[in-house]
Write an enzyme that holds these catalytic residues in place. Structure first.
Site, PDB file in Angstrom:
ATOM      1  CD  GLU A 184      -3.130  -1.039   2.101  1.00 19.68           C
ATOM      2  OE1 GLU A 184      -3.066  -0.213   3.033  1.00 19.68           O
ATOM      3  OE2 GLU A 184      -4.100  -1.811   1.955  1.00 19.68           O
ATOM      4  CD  GLU A 303      -3.838  -5.855   3.073  1.00 18.71           C
ATOM      5  OE1 GLU A 303      -4.699  -5.164   3.667  1.00 18.71           O
ATOM      6  OE2 GLU A 303      -2.624  -5.626   3.111  1.00 18.71           O
TER       7      GLU A 303
HETATM    8  O1  AHR Z   1      -5.251  -5.854   7.019  1.00 15.29           O
HETATM    9  C1  AHR Z   1      -5.152  -4.709   7.801  1.00 15.29           C
HETATM   10  C2  AHR Z   1      -4.407  -3.583   7.108  1.00 15.29           C
HETATM   11  O2  AHR Z   1      -5.178  -3.134   6.030  1.00 15.29           O
HETATM   12  C3  AHR Z   1      -3.081  -3.931   6.470  1.00 15.29           C
HETATM   13  O3  AHR Z   1      -2.027  -3.853   7.365  1.00 15.29           O
HETATM   14  C4  AHR Z   1      -2.941  -2.868   5.424  1.00 15.29           C
HETATM   15  O4  AHR Z   1      -2.166  -3.300   4.326  1.00 15.29           O
HETATM   16  C5  AHR Z   1      -4.365  -2.515   5.052  1.00 15.29           C
HETATM   17  O5  AHR Z   1      -4.586  -1.156   5.059  1.00 15.29           O
END
Ligand code: AHR
Length: 514
Positions: A184, A303
């Site tokens: 990210e 994610e």
């Molecule tokens: O999964 C929780 C968080 O969400 C992770 O650390 C990050 O990559 C995202 O913003």
């Protein structure tokens, strides 16, 4: 939710679909069923690792969590973050335990004891029978440190860092194939946040150098943190313009929750996921076209989940830097499980381009598996659609061309009540339909034309729904919400008929009769 205009007051809602091998999308990629372990909250400590727990093995890994991980059907596990990785020094987590430093983790405002690091994680993945997917720090670090961790992890004995791994107890190289180039990096919350131009150059140079050391890598460039980022799509375009020839994947991240109590929109969350995937595909292909490249960039949706982010209050006590506190421990209900089931439907129907994904996360932190320190481990509601989809999505993914009543949502406009996808496995001659009824009040009768496939019987029909949509699974009632047999499913004359309760997720397995 508004009732479809075509129906009279007492009409039953009907939807239809067709199973046909000609509607092939792509083979099911096992990597669709990935998960994520971050050094965050209790995911690692008292999640996968708890020496002294009655189920722990000699390495301190909880046996109950390992068993549930296998049952969940996880394929790959991304590690060690997440936001955590952008300030992480991987060297802190290897070597003799007593020499490992404690550090502040700026991302989650905690203290990292470094009891678990790369070698322990890889050992855990072998026991869990999953493929490790490693993220490297491109927040505070760069090319040199990426080469160091790659040498430590993947090279045979004979160079300084590979020898250090051997000394630390891992004679054979870890052989990690998938590597995420940072996490990210478009997000201003990220330690070492970068512009697309800065990140694109760094990612390209890191990837180039890593491939010089090990040709057998699959590399993931960071895409946007979510589709609401002001730089969404522009970020992917700029980053891929720099990295196109060096990487195999671009990442996508998305989390969903009901906003302002709007359950109708929440149930349609995967409409957003579909749009996001399709936007990234066209953006990547646009760059490919500009470069006149025959190569296609694949998508790693590494994610995704339901996450009640609006409940997350950040880190309240500035002086306090606890070790493994309770963070992001969302309790999931029936509606959340239905949404997770539908997000998996989206991932599957894009299997031609989404060939890697990871539900965030595995244990305790926005997770399908929960634990109590010194106590039990149990399955959250969202465990079930994931486990069943992973188990039964086999062979080829098929589009099903549904025709469905529709309803209006505030966030995504007009959406179908039914969502569905199917798989067809030539080897076992099994067809499986995954279906969601998003209607909040009405059951939906689904009729599927299966004449295109040699199936004549319902092998199993399971549905997850409940009159109480807020029901959850807890340590005291771990099986309050489970999928149950759907007795309405029948297959006759080449047609499957099944009634899907309101707000439900179902798996329908079809095969040859006696
Ligand atoms: O999964 C929780 C968080 O969400 C992770 O650390 C990050 O990559 C995202 O913003």
């Amino acid at each position: 939710m508004t009732a479809p205009s075509t129906l009279g007051e007492n009409s039953v809602l009907h939807a239809s679909a067709t199973l046909d091998p000609a509607f092939r999308v792509a083979p099911v990629s096992r990597r669709t069923f990935g998960s994520f372990v971050e050094h965050l909250g209790r995911c690692v400590y008292t999640g996968i690792h708890e020496p002294g727990h009655h189920s722990a093995d000699a390495d301190g890994f909880r046996g109950d969590v390992l068993a549930l991980t296998r049952e969940l059907g996880v394929s790959t596990v991304r590690y060690p973050g997440g936001n955590f990785v952008s300030g992480y020094r991987w060297e802190d987590g290897v070597g003799p335990l007593e020499q490992r430093p404690r550090r502040r983790d700026l991302a989650w405002h905690t203290t990292e004891p470094n009891t678990v690091g790369l070698d322990e994680f890889v050992r855990w993945t072998r026991k869990a029978d999953v493929e490790p997917m490693l993220a490297i720090n491109l927040g505070t670090r760069g090319v040199a440190e990426a080469l160091d961790i790659l040498e430590y992890a993947n090279l045979p004995a004979g160079t300084a860092l590979a020898d250090q791994r051997v000394e630390n107890g891992s004679k054979e190289p870890h052989g990690i194939r998938m590597w995420c180039l940072g996490n990210e990096m478009d997000g201003p919350w990220q330690v070492g946040h970068k512009t697309a131009a800065e990140y694109g150059r760094l990612a390209a140079e890191t990837a180039r150098a890593m491939r010089m050391m090990d040709r057998n890598l699959e590399l993931v460039a960071c895409g946007s943190s979510n589709s609401r980022m002001p730089t969404f799509a522009a970020w992917e375009a700029e980053v891929l313009a720099e990295t196109y020839d060096q990487v195999d994947f671009v990442s996508l991240h998305a989390y969903y929750e009901p906003l302002d109590g709007d359950i109708g929109s929440f149930l349609a969350s995967n409409v957003d996921m579909d749009r996001m995937i399709e936007s990234v595909v066209v953006t990547a292909d646009h760059i490919g076209a500009k470069l006149r490249s025959p190569k296609k960039i694949m998508l790693s949706f590494d994610e995704w989940n339901v996450w009640y982010q609006s409940r997350f209050k950040g880190t309240p006590v500035p002086e306090d830097w606890p070790v493994a506190p309770r963070q992001l421990e969302d309790q999931y209900d029936v509606t959340d499980a239905v949404v997770v089931g539908s997000l998996l439907i989206s991932l599957l129907r894009h299997s031609d381009r989404v060939t890697s994904a990871a539900q965030a996360q595995l244990v305790n932190v926005i997770a399908p598996i929960m634990t109590e320190p010194g106590g039990p481990a149990w399955r959250q509601t969202i465990f079930h659609p994931f486990a069943l989809t992973s188990r039964h999505a086999r062979g080829e993914v098929l589009r099903v061309e549904p025709s469905s009543p529709r309803y209006e949502t505030a966030r995504f406009g007009d959406v179908p009540v039914l969502d569905a996808v199917a798989t067809w496995d030539e080897d076992s001659h099994e067809a499986t339909v995954f279906a969601v009824n998003r209607h909040q009040d009405e059951p939906l009768v689904l009729e599927v034309d299966v004449r295109g496939l040699p199936v004549s019987a319902v092998r199993e029909a399971l549905t997850l729904s409940d009159d109480d949509r807020t029901a959850t699974n807890t340590a005291a009632q771990p099986d309050r919400v489970v999928p149950r047999p759907n007795g309405t499913a029948e297959l006759a004359d080449g047609r499957l008929r099944v009634q899907l309760p309101p707000v439900s997720w179902s798996v329908l397995r079809l095969g040859q009769g006696e």
